[in-house]
Design a protein around this motif. Structure first.
Motif, PDB file in Angstrom:
ATOM      1  N   ARG A 177       9.300   7.421   9.980  1.00 47.95           N
ATOM      2  CA  ARG A 177       7.921   7.237  10.428  1.00 47.95           C
ATOM      3  C   ARG A 177       6.957   7.491   9.278  1.00 47.95           C
ATOM      4  O   ARG A 177       7.275   8.187   8.313  1.00 47.95           O
ATOM      5  N   SER A 178       5.752   6.927   9.389  1.00 49.23           N
ATOM      6  CA  SER A 178       4.730   7.143   8.365  1.00 49.23           C
ATOM      7  C   SER A 178       4.298   8.599   8.359  1.00 49.23           C
ATOM      8  O   SER A 178       4.025   9.182   9.405  1.00 49.23           O
ATOM      9  N   SER A 179       4.243   9.198   7.177  1.00 50.77           N
ATOM     10  CA  SER A 179       3.838  10.605   7.057  1.00 50.77           C
ATOM     11  C   SER A 179       2.324  10.766   7.022  1.00 50.77           C
ATOM     12  O   SER A 179       1.807  11.865   7.159  1.00 50.77           O
ATOM     13  N   GLY A 180       1.601   9.668   6.785  1.00 49.30           N
ATOM     14  CA  GLY A 180       0.145   9.736   6.686  1.00 49.30           C
ATOM     15  C   GLY A 180      -0.356   9.967   5.270  1.00 49.30           C
ATOM     16  O   GLY A 180      -1.556   9.901   5.020  1.00 49.30           O
ATOM     17  N   ARG A 181       0.553  10.219   4.344  1.00 49.18           N
ATOM     18  CA  ARG A 181       0.142  10.458   2.953  1.00 49.18           C
ATOM     19  C   ARG A 181       0.162   9.146   2.171  1.00 49.18           C
ATOM     20  O   ARG A 181       1.062   8.326   2.346  1.00 49.18           O
ATOM     21  N   VAL A 182      -0.822   8.963   1.307  1.00 47.01           N
ATOM     22  CA  VAL A 182      -0.897   7.780   0.450  1.00 47.01           C
ATOM     23  C   VAL A 182      -0.441   8.164  -0.956  1.00 47.01           C
ATOM     24  O   VAL A 182      -0.923   9.145  -1.527  1.00 47.01           O
ATOM     25  N   ILE A 183       0.502   7.411  -1.487  1.00 49.40           N
ATOM     26  CA  ILE A 183       1.015   7.652  -2.842  1.00 49.40           C
ATOM     27  C   ILE A 183       0.544   6.511  -3.737  1.00 49.40           C
ATOM     28  O   ILE A 183       0.704   5.333  -3.393  1.00 49.40           O
ATOM     29  N   ARG A 184      -0.034   6.860  -4.876  1.00 51.60           N
ATOM     30  CA  ARG A 184      -0.448   5.853  -5.852  1.00 51.60           C
ATOM     31  C   ARG A 184       0.356   6.058  -7.140  1.00 51.60           C
ATOM     32  O   ARG A 184       0.473   7.176  -7.617  1.00 51.60           O
ATOM     33  N   PHE A 185       0.884   4.982  -7.660  1.00 53.68           N
ATOM     34  CA  PHE A 185       1.593   5.065  -8.929  1.00 53.68           C
ATOM     35  C   PHE A 185       1.166   3.896  -9.814  1.00 53.68           C
ATOM     36  O   PHE A 185       0.808   2.819  -9.316  1.00 53.68           O
ATOM     37  N   PRO A 186       1.179   4.074 -11.138  1.00 54.51           N
ATOM     38  CA  PRO A 186       0.755   2.994 -12.042  1.00 54.51           C
ATOM     39  C   PRO A 186       1.728   1.820 -11.973  1.00 54.51           C
ATOM     40  O   PRO A 186       2.941   2.009 -11.825  1.00 54.51           O
ATOM     41  N   ASN A 187       1.191   0.627 -12.091  1.00 52.16           N
ATOM     42  CA  ASN A 187       2.045  -0.568 -12.050  1.00 52.16           C
ATOM     43  C   ASN A 187       3.082  -0.568 -13.162  1.00 52.16           C
ATOM     44  O   ASN A 187       4.143  -1.182 -13.029  1.00 52.16           O
ATOM     45  N   SER A 188       2.782   0.116 -14.263  1.00 52.09           N
ATOM     46  CA  SER A 188       3.721   0.138 -15.395  1.00 52.09           C
ATOM     47  C   SER A 188       5.065   0.743 -14.995  1.00 52.09           C
ATOM     48  O   SER A 188       6.072   0.507 -15.665  1.00 52.09           O
ATOM     49  N   LEU A 189       5.096   1.494 -13.900  1.00 53.36           N
ATOM     50  CA  LEU A 189       6.336   2.134 -13.457  1.00 53.36           C
ATOM     51  C   LEU A 189       7.401   1.100 -13.095  1.00 53.36           C
ATOM     52  O   LEU A 189       8.599   1.355 -13.251  1.00 53.36           O
ATOM     53  N   ILE A 190       6.984  -0.082 -12.638  1.00 49.27           N
ATOM     54  CA  ILE A 190       7.970  -1.091 -12.222  1.00 49.27           C
ATOM     55  C   ILE A 190       8.725  -1.677 -13.405  1.00 49.27           C
ATOM     56  O   ILE A 190       9.775  -2.289 -13.219  1.00 49.27           O
ATOM     57  N   LEU A 191       8.182  -1.489 -14.621  1.00 47.45           N
ATOM     58  CA  LEU A 191       8.869  -1.990 -15.812  1.00 47.45           C
ATOM     59  C   LEU A 191       9.922  -1.004 -16.311  1.00 47.45           C
ATOM     60  O   LEU A 191      10.702  -1.336 -17.212  1.00 47.45           O
ATOM     61  N   LYS A 192       9.922   0.209 -15.730  1.00 46.26           N
ATOM     62  CA  LYS A 192      10.850   1.247 -16.187  1.00 46.26           C
ATOM     63  C   LYS A 192      11.869   1.652 -15.122  1.00 46.26           C
ATOM     64  O   LYS A 192      12.928   2.173 -15.454  1.00 46.26           O
ATOM     65  N   GLU A 193      11.529   1.461 -13.842  1.00 50.52           N
ATOM     66  CA  GLU A 193      12.378   1.936 -12.749  1.00 50.52           C
ATOM     67  C   GLU A 193      12.848   0.759 -11.895  1.00 50.52           C
ATOM     68  O   GLU A 193      12.210  -0.294 -11.851  1.00 50.52           O
ATOM     69  N   GLU A 194      13.985   0.980 -11.185  1.00 53.01           N
ATOM     70  CA  GLU A 194      14.432  -0.044 -10.261  1.00 53.01           C
ATOM     71  C   GLU A 194      13.592   0.008  -8.986  1.00 53.01           C
ATOM     72  O   GLU A 194      13.139   1.085  -8.576  1.00 53.01           O
ATOM     73  N   ILE A 195      13.388  -1.148  -8.380  1.00 52.15           N
ATOM     74  CA  ILE A 195      12.603  -1.250  -7.155  1.00 52.15           C
ATOM     75  C   ILE A 195      13.540  -1.642  -6.014  1.00 52.15           C
ATOM     76  O   ILE A 195      14.266  -2.632  -6.115  1.00 52.15           O
ATOM     77  N   ILE A 196      13.504  -0.866  -4.945  1.00 49.49           N
ATOM     78  CA  ILE A 196      14.263  -1.208  -3.744  1.00 49.49           C
ATOM     79  C   ILE A 196      13.277  -1.738  -2.715  1.00 49.49           C
ATOM     80  O   ILE A 196      12.370  -1.014  -2.286  1.00 49.49           O
ATOM     81  N   ASN A 197      13.424  -3.004  -2.348  1.00 49.73           N
ATOM     82  CA  ASN A 197      12.532  -3.625  -1.374  1.00 49.73           C
ATOM     83  C   ASN A 197      13.281  -3.798  -0.057  1.00 49.73           C
ATOM     84  O   ASN A 197      14.232  -4.563   0.027  1.00 49.73           O
ATOM     85  N   TYR A 198      12.843  -3.054   0.972  1.00 49.81           N
ATOM     86  CA  TYR A 198      13.495  -3.133   2.276  1.00 49.81           C
ATOM     87  C   TYR A 198      13.021  -4.342   3.075  1.00 49.81           C
ATOM     88  O   TYR A 198      13.604  -4.663   4.107  1.00 49.81           O
ATOM     89  N   SER A 199      11.950  -4.986   2.626  1.00 46.20           N
ATOM     90  CA  SER A 199      11.330  -6.068   3.402  1.00 46.20           C
ATOM     91  C   SER A 199      11.322  -7.380   2.634  1.00 46.20           C
ATOM     92  O   SER A 199      10.370  -8.155   2.730  1.00 46.20           O
ATOM     93  N   GLY A 200      12.347  -7.618   1.839  1.00 49.73           N
ATOM     94  CA  GLY A 200      12.371  -8.838   1.039  1.00 49.73           C
ATOM     95  C   GLY A 200      12.362 -10.090   1.892  1.00 49.73           C
ATOM     96  O   GLY A 200      12.866 -10.087   3.028  1.00 49.73           O
ATOM     97  N   PRO A 201      11.787 -11.189   1.400  1.00 48.47           N
ATOM     98  CA  PRO A 201      11.702 -12.421   2.184  1.00 48.47           C
ATOM     99  C   PRO A 201      13.057 -13.051   2.473  1.00 48.47           C
ATOM    100  O   PRO A 201      13.217 -13.788   3.437  1.00 48.47           O
ATOM    101  N   GLU A 202      14.070 -12.771   1.626  1.00 47.51           N
ATOM    102  CA  GLU A 202      15.384 -13.376   1.839  1.00 47.51           C
ATOM    103  C   GLU A 202      16.101 -12.776   3.046  1.00 47.51           C
ATOM    104  O   GLU A 202      16.841 -13.463   3.741  1.00 47.51           O
ATOM    105  N   MET A 203      15.891 -11.467   3.307  1.00 46.63           N
ATOM    106  CA  MET A 203      16.586 -10.774   4.400  1.00 46.63           C
ATOM    107  C   MET A 203      15.564 -10.063   5.271  1.00 46.63           C
ATOM    108  O   MET A 203      14.974  -9.063   4.843  1.00 46.63           O
TER     109      MET A 203
END
Length: 305
Positions: A177-203
């Motif tokens: 469930r949603s915790s109500g907290r908002v997390i902000r991270f710099p976009n540059s993080l996606i160039l260094k870390e793997e991204i797990i997308n639970y809502s991808g358009p393929e599945m």
């Protein structure tokens, strides 16, 4: 509400553009001869402001058209961001051409400024480049549930420099469930870390499983039938158009847990934002079926193992 606001700005920019064009041609009249030395500057200013207002007018019209299209919300959001970025960039070019008298001087000035800022603002620039990468690569969209560097939640905003997600689970919850907290991270993080997308358009679904402890003396075939019936019934109710697709058929398997109990595990497809709800619905339907047959299903208590 958004459509009314957009329509209001279209009217405002149209009126400003017409007014500035009128001012530009009024400056040609001989009546203003006493201010002859200021007329070229005023004319250049009026035509520059006219072009800027025309850019924002076009931007609002295109944005209004995009909002009426049948694209998903994530694609609409990205398109509107690109339109806004282009309108601001073109407006800055027009303003620079007014300040520096010609586009060549403006280009040279922008080059020097960019060189200086490139050293001073490396992190924001990398984040902006990552935003461009996100737009074209579509690693995630607004509305997707993602996980990156231990952060997990639903994407609510992708700005030019950072991404905001509404956290799910987190430090205080044991479910998704949603915790109500908002997390902000710099976009540059996606160039260094793997991204797990639970809502991808393929599945559209991910797979989840729910275990139920039963005794070794239980009728495992009956247990399997009850769990499958509960999962299929819920899936048919919520996704009637997908019930005939074999790839979304649930399954049941048995295993021994760490406490030596028998576990009947039902694995089923679920939308990322409906994990807790679907698990609860399956249990609410399956447990009464199991409890109605105490001679076939025994739950672990006392010496029943």
């Amino acid at each position: 509400m958004q459509n009314q606001k957009s329509k209001r700005w279209i009217v405002i920019y149209s009126a400003i553009a017409v007014l500035l064009l009128i001012i530009y041609y009024l400056l040609e009249l001989n009546v203003l001869d006493p201010w002859n030395e200021y007329i070229p500057l005023i004319k250049k200013l009026s035509i520059s402001l006219f072009l800027i207002s025309l850019i924002f007018l076009s931007s609002n019209i295109i944005s209004r058209i995009v909002k009426k299209q049948n694209h998903n919300e994530g694609d609409k959001y990205n398109l509107l961001r690109i339109i806004r970025f282009l309108s601001i960039t073109l407006s800055l070019i027009v303003a620079a051409s007014f300040l520096f008298q010609n586009l060549y001087a403006a280009a040279v000035s922008f080059g020097l400024i960019s060189l200086i800022l490139g050293f001073a603002l490396q992190a924001p620039i990398v984040s902006f480049i990552a935003w461009v990468y996100l737009i074209f690569r579509r690693s995630y969209l607004v509305g997707d549930r993602i996980q990156i560097k231990g952060f997990r939640g639903d994407v609510v905003e992708i700005s030019y420099l950072d991404t905001s997600i509404l956290e799910c689970s987190g430090d205080y919850l044991g479910n998704d469930r949603s915790s109500g907290r908002v997390i902000r991270f710099p976009n540059s993080l996606i160039l260094k870390e793997e991204i797990i997308n639970y809502s991808g358009p393929e599945m559209p679904f991910i797979w989840n499983e729910t275990p139920i402890q039963v005794a070794y003396t239980s009728d495992l075939k009956f247990v399997e039938t009850c769990l499958l019936e509960a999962s299929i019934k819920d899936f048919q109710e919520y996704y009637p158009k997908l019930t005939n697709q074999n790839q979304w058929k649930p399954m049941v398997y048995f295993r021994i847990n760490t406490f030596a109990w028998m576990e009947a595990v039902v694995a089923y497809p679920v939308e990322p934002k409906d994990i807790s709800g679907r698990r609860n619905r399956i249990l609410r339907y399956a447990l009464p079926l199991l409890n109605e047959a105490p001679d076939k299903v025994k739950f672990p208590e006392g010496t029943l193992r």
